[in-house]
Scaffold this active site. Structure first.
Site, PDB file in Angstrom:
ATOM      1  N   VAL A  75       0.578  -0.307   3.431  1.00 51.92           N
ATOM      2  CA  VAL A  75       1.176   1.003   3.644  1.00 51.92           C
ATOM      3  C   VAL A  75       1.724   1.635   2.362  1.00 51.92           C
ATOM      4  O   VAL A  75       2.010   2.829   2.336  1.00 51.92           O
ATOM      5  CB  VAL A  75       2.296   0.887   4.708  1.00 51.92           C
ATOM      6  N   TYR A  76       1.843   0.882   1.284  1.00 55.45           N
ATOM      7  CA  TYR A  76       2.399   1.442   0.050  1.00 55.45           C
ATOM      8  C   TYR A  76       1.452   2.489  -0.526  1.00 55.45           C
ATOM      9  O   TYR A  76       0.307   2.188  -0.898  1.00 55.45           O
ATOM     10  CB  TYR A  76       2.636   0.357  -1.002  1.00 55.45           C
ATOM     11  N   SER A  77       1.954   3.719  -0.581  1.00 57.77           N
ATOM     12  CA  SER A  77       1.165   4.847  -1.095  1.00 57.77           C
ATOM     13  C   SER A  77      -0.220   4.895  -0.456  1.00 57.77           C
ATOM     14  O   SER A  77      -1.234   5.116  -1.124  1.00 57.77           O
ATOM     15  CB  SER A  77       1.053   4.789  -2.623  1.00 57.77           C
TER      16      SER A  77
END
Length: 323
Positions: free
Chosen positions: A60-62
Site C-alpha cells: 500500500v505504500y505509495s
C-alpha cells in the site's frame, strides 16, 4: 553493524531495519514527504554500505511504487541472498470488492503483485499489516501457510494488533500445523509504551522477533517540541497519534534532550538506544544523516540512571496504532 536472529528462526537480520514508506511516487500516494526514485536510491545504497540487510515496505505504500523503487535498487546494489526483503498485505489496493483485507483471494493476489513490483521470486518476510475483522483468522493463516509452501515467502509476520488477537493467530497456526508468525512489527517508542503491558511480554514468551515501527515518534524525539518539519505539518496520522498526551510527551522529549546534551550526541541516538534494548527497530530515513545517527545509536549503552530519567515522565496513553 550488529546482527541478530529474527525471533526463534535462523534468519540473520541487522539490528536496524530500513523502513521504506518514505520512498515512492508522490502522485501515487497520500504522503507528501516521500522521496522519488532518484532521491531514494542513494539512501538505500548507503543503508547497504552501513550493513543494514533488512528492508521493510508494503503493497500500500505509495500505491505499490515503494516496492518498485526498493526492488530495483536492491537488485542493482546487492546480492539477493544477502538481503532480507519484507513487505505487507492488508491495505486497499483497488476499489470495489476484494480490494483490501486478508481473505484468501486478497492474499493470493497481492503476494503475486508484490513479487512482480519487487522483481523477485520470493520475499523473506510477508506480514499482515493490520488485523482483518471481516475475515476468519483461520482463512488468513491457511492462505499465508500456502504462500510459504509455494515458495513465495520464507517467513510470515504480523503488525500492530491486540495481544489477544496475536495469540489467537499463533494458536490457530499451531492447532492446524500451519506456518507460524515469527515477528511482530508493533508501535513502540519513548512516547508510546503501551506495548510493554501485554504484547512485548507475549512475544518474549513465544520467542517472537520484535521489529517496531516509529521508534523516533515520527521525529518528535529528535528535536525541540516547538520545532516542526514538513512531515510533521502534513502528517495527519502523526497528529492523531500524539494529540491527547502532548504535555506528558513534551516532558519526555525534554529528558531525551537532556541526556543527549550531556553525552554530546544527537537526540535520535538516545531515543533509538532505548528501543534497541529490546528490539531491532524500523528506521525511516530521508537524509543520509538519519542513517548515520541510527548506526551511531548501536554503540550507546544507556545507564540505569539515564533510562529512569527518560522513562519517568511517561503517562498511560490511549491504545493507538491499530487502524
Amino acid at each position: 553493524m550488529d546482527y541478530v536472529k529474527l525471533g526463534n528462526t535462523g534468519l540473520d537480520i541487522s539490528r536496524l531495519c530500513l523502513g521504506c514508506m518514505s520512498f515512492g511516487v508522490l502522485e501515487r500516494g497520500n504522503h507528501q514527504w516521500v522521496l522519488d526514485e532518484e532521491k531514494s536510491r542513494p539512501i538505500i545504497k548507503k543503508a547497504l554500505e552501513l550493513g543494514i540487510n533488512i528492508f521493510d515496505t508494503a503493497n500500500v505504500y505509495s500505491d505499490g511504487t515503494s516496492e518498485e523503487i526498493v526492488g530495483r535498487a536492491l537488485k542493482d546494489f546487492a546480492r539477493r541472498d544477502e538481503i532480507v526483503i519484507a513487505t505487507k498485505v492488508h491495505g486497499r489496493m483497488h476499489e470495489g470488492p476484494n480490494g483490501a483485507g486478508l481473505s484468501r483471494k486478497a492474499i493470493m493476489s497481492e503476494i503475486d503483485h508484490s513479487l512482480k513490483r519487487l522483481g523477485t521470486d520470493y520475499v523473506d518476510l510477508y506480514q499482515i499489516h493490520r488485523w482483518d475483522y471481516h475475515t476468519p483468522i483461520e482463512e488468513t493463516m491457511e492462505a499465508l501457510h500456502d504462500v510459504v509452501k509455494a515458495g513465495k515467502a520464507r517467513y510470515i509476520g504480523a503488525s500492530s494488533m491486540y495481544a489477544w488477537q496475536f495469540l489467537k493467530a499463533l494458536h490457530i497456526a499451531e492447532k492446524n500445523g500451519w506456518t507460524r508468525f515469527v515477528s511482530m512489527q508493533n508501535y513502540l517508542n519513548l512516547l508510546y509504551r503501551e506495548e510493554e503491558r501485554e504484547m512485548i511480554p507475549l512475544c518474549k514468551e513465544e520467542k517472537i522477533g520484535l521489529i517496531p515501527w516509529s521508534p523516533l515518534a515520527r521525529g518528535r524525539l529528535t528535536r525541540d517540541w516547538e520545532e516542526t518539519s514538513t512531515r510533521s505539518e502534513l502528517d495527519e496520522f502523526g497528529k492523531y497519534l500524539y494529540k491527547s498526551t502532548a504535555e506528558a510527551d513534551r516532558r519526555v522529549v525534554e529528558k531525551v534532550a537532556e541526556v543527549a546534551g550531556k553525552r554530546g550526541v544527537p537526540r535520535a541516538q538516545i531515543a533509538l538506544a532505548w528501543v534497541l534494548q529490546i528490539s531491532a527497530p524500523i528506521i525511516g530515513a530521508t537524509k543520509m544523516q538519519h542513517l548515520e545517527d541510527a548506526v551511531g545509536a548501536l554503540s550507546i549503552q544507556l545507564t540505569s540512571e539515564e533510562i529512569a530519567m527518560i522513562e519517568e515522565p511517561y503517562v498511560p496513553h490511549p491504545v493507538l496504532g491499530f487502524n
